[in-house]
Write a protein that holds these residues in place. Structure first.
Motif, short mmCIF file in Angstrom:
data_model
loop_
_atom_site.label_atom_id
_atom_site.label_comp_id
_atom_site.label_asym_id
_atom_site.label_seq_id
_atom_site.Cartn_x
_atom_site.Cartn_y
_atom_site.Cartn_z
N ASP A 17 0.75 -1.27 0.33
CA ASP A 17 0.05 -0.12 -0.25
C ASP A 17 0.92 1.37 0.14
OD1 ASP A 17 0.93 -0.48 2.65
OD2 ASP A 17 -1.15 0.14 3.42
N THR A 18 2.09 1.55 -0.10
CA THR A 18 2.79 2.12 -0.36
C THR A 18 3.30 2.39 -2.16
OG1 THR A 18 4.35 1.34 1.58
CG2 THR A 18 5.24 3.57 0.50
N LEU A 19 2.92 3.90 -2.00
CA LEU A 19 3.08 4.27 -3.69
C LEU A 19 4.50 5.02 -3.51
CD1 LEU A 19 1.89 6.23 -5.42
CD2 LEU A 19 1.69 7.83 -4.50
N ILE A 20 5.24 4.91 -4.36
CA ILE A 20 6.63 5.00 -4.77
C ILE A 20 6.41 6.27 -5.71
CG2 ILE A 20 8.79 4.42 -5.88
CD1 ILE A 20 7.81 2.95 -2.72
N ALA A 44 5.39 15.25 2.15
CA ALA A 44 3.38 15.13 3.08
C ALA A 44 2.35 15.56 2.99
CB ALA A 44 4.22 14.13 4.56
N THR A 45 2.62 16.41 2.79
CA THR A 45 1.56 17.41 3.59
C THR A 45 0.17 17.47 2.10
OG1 THR A 45 2.87 19.14 4.96
CG2 THR A 45 1.03 20.17 4.09
N HIS A 46 1.01 17.26 0.40
CA HIS A 46 0.93 17.31 -0.33
C HIS A 46 0.12 16.34 -0.24
CE1 HIS A 46 -0.50 18.86 -4.50
NE2 HIS A 46 0.50 17.77 -4.68
N PHE A 47 0.01 15.47 0.01
CA PHE A 47 -0.69 14.24 0.37
C PHE A 47 -1.85 13.59 1.49
CE2 PHE A 47 2.06 13.24 -2.95
CZ PHE A 47 1.50 12.94 -4.41
N ALA A 48 -1.24 14.83 2.24
CA ALA A 48 -1.98 14.49 3.78
C ALA A 48 -3.62 14.08 2.85
CB ALA A 48 -1.97 15.69 4.43
N PRO A 49 -4.54 13.44 3.30
CA PRO A 49 -4.92 12.79 4.79
C PRO A 49 -4.43 11.75 4.15
CG PRO A 49 -6.78 13.61 3.87
CD PRO A 49 -6.24 13.77 3.53
N LEU A 50 -3.92 10.87 2.99
CA LEU A 50 -3.25 9.79 2.78
C LEU A 50 -2.62 8.76 2.99
CD1 LEU A 50 -3.96 9.98 -0.98
CD2 LEU A 50 -6.14 9.10 0.37
N VAL A 51 -1.42 9.75 3.96
CA VAL A 51 -0.22 9.26 4.23
C VAL A 51 -0.43 8.00 5.49
CG1 VAL A 51 1.92 9.45 4.98
CG2 VAL A 51 1.24 10.44 2.80
N PHE A 68 10.27 8.73 -3.58
CA PHE A 68 10.03 9.00 -2.44
C PHE A 68 8.71 7.41 -2.24
CE2 PHE A 68 10.06 13.68 -3.60
CZ PHE A 68 10.59 14.38 -2.67
N GLU A 69 8.41 7.76 -0.98
CA GLU A 69 8.01 6.66 -0.46
C GLU A 69 6.87 6.76 0.36
OE1 GLU A 69 10.25 3.37 0.91
OE2 GLU A 69 12.24 3.68 0.08
N LEU A 70 6.00 6.35 0.08
CA LEU A 70 4.43 7.05 0.65
C LEU A 70 3.92 6.20 1.12
CD1 LEU A 70 5.12 9.28 -1.46
CD2 LEU A 70 3.34 10.42 -0.51
N GLY A 72 0.67 4.12 2.83
CA GLY A 72 -0.99 3.94 2.75
C GLY A 72 -1.38 4.76 1.94
N VAL A 73 -0.74 6.31 1.08
CA VAL A 73 -1.51 6.42 0.37
C VAL A 73 -2.51 5.07 -1.01
CG1 VAL A 73 -1.20 7.83 -1.53
CG2 VAL A 73 -0.06 8.12 0.37
N LEU A 74 -2.31 3.59 -1.11
CA LEU A 74 -2.67 3.04 -2.36
C LEU A 74 -3.70 2.05 -1.52
CD1 LEU A 74 0.24 1.77 -4.56
CD2 LEU A 74 -1.33 3.55 -4.62
N GLY A 75 -3.62 2.47 -0.27
CA GLY A 75 -5.06 2.21 0.51
C GLY A 75 -5.21 0.27 0.65
N GLY A 76 -4.47 -0.32 0.82
CA GLY A 76 -4.12 -1.99 0.82
C GLY A 76 -3.25 -2.08 -0.20
N GLY A 77 -2.98 -1.45 -1.21
CA GLY A 77 -2.46 -1.69 -2.09
C GLY A 77 -3.26 -2.71 -3.17
N VAL A 78 -2.59 -3.28 -4.42
CA VAL A 78 -3.41 -3.61 -5.55
C VAL A 78 -4.40 -4.80 -5.49
CG1 VAL A 78 -3.07 -4.89 -7.71
CG2 VAL A 78 -1.06 -2.95 -7.38
N THR A 79 -4.35 -5.40 -4.50
CA THR A 79 -5.58 -6.64 -4.22
C THR A 79 -6.46 -6.53 -3.58
OG1 THR A 79 -3.65 -7.56 -3.30
CG2 THR A 79 -3.73 -7.98 -5.70
#
Length: 104
Positions: A17-20, A44-51, A68-70, A72-79
């Motif tokens: 669930d980490t966005l690269i 981090a601020t630009h992508f808040a509150p997803l991080v 950058f590694e963020l 939680g942004v992907l909310g669980g990842g691909v699957t």
């Protein structure tokens, strides 16, 4: 004010669930500017509150890149994510829209 899109290209990927995000400035001058402007806190601020955790940045001066590694942004990842963009490809545009610098 300019945006990241005026100065660089961005590629995205995922790891769970980490966005690269890989940012590739179009010149050494832009690399120096974006190294100053795209801090961990700013991104981090630009992508808040997803991080959901600590954002990490890896500088790659030999290829004029920032990664950058963020978490939680992907909310669980691909699957595991119910969102349409589980890989986060559309999120590269979100970073490209970020304002940077006073004047260039």
């Amino acid at each position: 004010m300019r945006t990241v899109d005026d100065l660089a290209d961005v590629r995205t990927g995922d790891k769970g669930d980490t966005l690269i995000l890989a940012v590739f400035p179009r010149s050494e001058e832009y690399y120096e500017l974006l190294t100053r402007e795209l801090t961990v806190d700013a991104v981090a601020t630009h992508f808040a509150p997803l991080v959901t955790g600590d954002v990490h940045r890896t500088d790659m001066p030999l290829v004029c890149g920032l990664v950058f590694e963020l978490p939680g942004v992907l909310g669980g990842g691909v699957t595991g994510s119910p969102v349409l963009d589980g890989h986060g490809k559309c999120l590269s545009y979100h970073l490209l829209s970020m304002a940077v610098g006073e004047q260039i």
